[in-house]
Design an enzyme around this catalytic site. Structure first.
Site, mmCIF file in Angstrom:
data_model
loop_
_atom_site.group_PDB
_atom_site.id
_atom_site.type_symbol
_atom_site.label_atom_id
_atom_site.label_comp_id
_atom_site.label_asym_id
_atom_site.label_seq_id
_atom_site.Cartn_x
_atom_site.Cartn_y
_atom_site.Cartn_z
ATOM 1 N N TRP A 153 0.768 -1.211 0.005
ATOM 2 C CA TRP A 153 -0.083 0.213 -0.051
ATOM 3 C C TRP A 153 0.862 1.217 0.187
ATOM 4 C CZ3 TRP A 153 -4.547 -0.754 -1.497
ATOM 5 C CH2 TRP A 153 -5.671 0.144 -1.388
ATOM 6 N N ASP A 209 0.223 11.000 0.002
ATOM 7 C CA ASP A 209 -0.910 12.005 -0.028
ATOM 8 C C ASP A 209 -2.214 11.408 0.420
ATOM 9 O OD1 ASP A 209 -1.223 10.700 -2.414
ATOM 10 O OD2 ASP A 209 -1.959 12.454 -3.188
#
Ligand SMILES: *[C@@H]1O[C@H](CO)[C@@H](O)[C@H](O)[C@H]1NC(C)=O
Ligand SMILES: *[C@@H]1O[C@H](CO)[C@@H](O)[C@H](O)[C@H]1NC(C)=O
Length: 645
Positions: A153, A209
């Protein structure tokens, strides 16, 4: 949120297949729905569907742990049946603010379960790290049962702890205001303290982000959220007799870093490492989630009414005008559908409900700030934004008594409403909000029933009605140091053990809300059986509330002011069945008409005043309708103040 896994088996940034929705609900004839009508019907749907996604009680979150927010019930194409720290915190900030505005025992249980769940999650070791040095707090998502997600991830993501602290600080302040300081101090503060420690220790390190795509950089939304958390965290510590000295030393440095995102071209470059223009809804979300209703139009914190936030709003919104088919032919200065960033290709790159609604929310926030400040200032930085809305706009400061102020104010209101109308146009008639809507047809796309979409709907509806969150202390934390540094400190982390909350922590103070259209009305509340004290005591929740409507309106002899509205008590919009107000308080210097009507606590009402002449001719107030939520607290009587519009 939720771009597909970025690190598949070592390959980088694999775009998901352009998944097309199985069946598409075509949206018809909703485009003319008024914003009032849409928000009145959509808000209860949004709240119900949002709660449906929270374990363990939520029917759409079957299998999720107690207090864990599923990003969406969708388990395939895409699989969002996980709990993200960011989404959960934004969802619970919305729930806490809703709860503070109108007490609900149901929401209180949700909040308590969330806190209990987060205390446990903080300690779960995961691929971002462990609890002992705080690194594990930067993990973006966990499995539905609260165990670590160990797949590839984009991690770490450093906004989560800051946003969670902000949500828990809001609830702590409610506890303190209602006399439950020991609950805030012993049960909630330990969780907050870990999150604040994380922010003070790791803010100067890069990460991913909020869209989980850009790694190795700083991100505007993250840094803005971190700054806010440290400022309000330090204030809460003081209130509780604790300290967060690292919050005080680091907050100004985080604010320094935030300044670097401003580009001389007049917009926020949202990420430092993206290889894109940087125009990204990231920045609009950063401004709305650090909105402080008591703030001036400060550019250093990108407050919604600041020239920077407005210039950036134009840059970001304009970046979507030419790339989406559904935006074609819409003139500058008229609202359009808003996505994440123009280069986006996730699901083909589409508008997101939460971003279109955020574009509206930023403008409603700004209206509230101008209304409080009493003037609008146009600078060379914001001039282009204003010229789109009013071609004669010129640099200057316009006091609220001037016609230019009124023109500018109303133009922004209309522009803001346009974004809500855009989202409404592409909302299926059942009111379900997915993550995205197609850039070419407007049909819903990607994850169904996205929790964050529902939270975005609820916050925009609140701001439009003038209901604001508490100040986070922006005015005491907006000064940028002359020299910036990124030296950091070590945090301390200790397990927050909270497994249950004391019963009957009901409100002892009344709520004070702002209400009415255009954010121009005010409401004050009289407490019922008790007033604020520093010791815990409960009070009786009111089931019925006597609402006094004060309307300032100039009338001549023979005219009568009545109130009509949505409730049968208000005549169901039938002018012949409205309630007459009394002019007994009317004087030459105070043109007051007033009347008191009882409503069930918690009821949402819409209304307008009408002027009925002696021959029966009815003159309506101008749009929009007033909206008011009758408080569900101990208050048995409230006063709503309006001025004829
Ligand atoms: C709408 O949302 C509710 C709650 O999430 C869900 O139960 C229902 O299936 C959804 N309906 C449609 C048409 O998607
Ligand atoms: C005010 O409410 C009435 C009744 O629901 C509705 O017909 C009207 O469109 C509303 N006004 C606006 C501006 O939405």
């Amino acid at each position: 949120m939720h771009s597909f896994s970025l690190l598949l088996a070592g390959a980088f940034a694999v775009q998901p297949i352009l998944a097309l929705p199985g069946s598409v609900t075509h949206v018809s004839d909703i485009s003319k729905r008024s914003v009032d009508t849409f928000l009145a019907s959509e808000s209860p749907i949004a709240l119900a569907n949002l709660l449906c996604n929270i374990g363990s009680a939520g029917a759409c979150a079957s299998g999720a742990g107690s207090g864990l927010v599923m990003a969406s019930p969708s388990k395939t194409s895409p699989d969002y049946f996980y709990t993200w720290t960011r989404d959960s915190a934004l969802t619970f900030k919305c729930i806490v603010d809703t709860f503070i505005n109108s007490y609900s025992a149901t929401l209180q249980v949700e909040i308590e379960n969330y806190i209990i769940a987060q205390a446990k999650l903080q300690t779960v070791s995961n691929p971002s790290g462990s609890f002992s040095d705080g690194s594990g707090l930067g993990e973006p998502k966990f499995n539905a049962d609260g165990t670590a997600f160990t797949g590839s991830w984009g991690r770490p993501q450093r906004d989560g702890p800051a946003l969670r602290a902000t949500a828990l600080i809001a609830y702590s302040r409610w506890l303190i205001a209602n006399g439950y300081t020991s609950t805030a101090s012993s049960l909630v503060w330990p969780v907050i303290q870990n999150d604040l420690s994380y922010v003070t220790q790791y803010w100067s390190q890069t990460g991913y982000d909020l869209w989980e795509e850009v790694g190795g950089g700083y991100s505007f939304f993250t840094v803005a959220a971190q700054h806010r958390a440290l400022v309000e965290g330090a204030a809460l510590a003081t209130q509780l007799g604790k300290t967060c000295s690292n919050c005080l030393t680091q907050a100004p440095q985080v604010l320094c870093l935030l300044q670097n995102f401003w580009n001389s071209g007049g917009y926020v470059v949202s990420n430092t490492n993206s290889g894109r223009t940087g125009k990204d809804a990231n920045s609009i979300l950063g401004s709305i989630h650090t909105f402080d209703p008591s703030a001036a139009c400060d550019a250093s914190t990108f407050q919604p009414c600041s020239d920077r936030a407005l210039a950036n709003h134009k840059s970001v919104v304009d970046s979507f005008r030419s790339i989406y088919t559904i935006n074609s032919g819409i003139a500058a200065g008229v609202a359009v559908a808003v996505g994440r960033y123009a280069e986006d290709s996730y699901y083909g790159g589409n508008p997101w409900y939460l971003n279109t609604l955020a574009a509206a929310e930023l403008l409603y926030d700004a209206l509230i700030q101008w209304n409080n400040i009493g003037s609008i200032t146009i600078t060379s930085v914001s001039l282009a934004f204003w010229k789109d809305l009013y071609s004669s706009a010129a640099v200057g400061t316009y006091a609220s008594s001037t016609s230019t102020y009124t023109t500018l104010y109303n133009a922004v209101k209309t522009y803001a409403d346009g974004f809500v109308t855009n989202a409404a146009t592409y909302t299926p008639s059942a009111g379900n909000l997915s993550e995205q809507y197609s850039r070419s047809t407007g049909a819903p796309l990607s994850a169904a029933d996205l929790t964050w979409s529902y939270a975005a709907l609820l916050t925009v509806a609140a701001r439009r009605a003038g209901v604001v969150p508490a100040s986070w202390g922006e005015s005491g934390g907006n000064s940028v140091p002359s020299t910036c540094s990124t030296s950091t400190v070590s945090g301390t982390y200790s397990t927050a053990s909270v497994s249950t909350f004391p019963a009957n922590q009901t409100p002892v103070t009344g709520v004070v809300t702002t209400t009415a259209s255009g954010s121009t009305g005010t409401a004050t509340t009289t407490t019922g059986t008790s007033s604020a004290t520093s010791t815990a005591s409960s009070c009786t929740l009111a089931t019925s509330v006597a609402v006094t409507f004060d309307e300032i309106v100039t009338t001549t002899y023979g005219q009568t002011i009545k109130i009509v509205g949505s409730d049968s008590i208000l005549g169901s919009w039938n002018t012949g069945s409205g309630t007459s107000l009394s002019a007994s308080g009317y004087t030459s210097s105070n043109h007051l008409w007033a009347g008191t009507i009882s409503f069930p606590a918690g009821e949402v009402i819409q209304y307008k005043y009408i002027n009925v002449a002696s021959d029966g001719t009815v003159t309506w107030e101008a749009d929009p309708n007033h909206t008011y939520t009758v408080p569900a607290t101990c208050a048995t009587a409230v006063t709503v103040s309006n001025t004829w519009q």
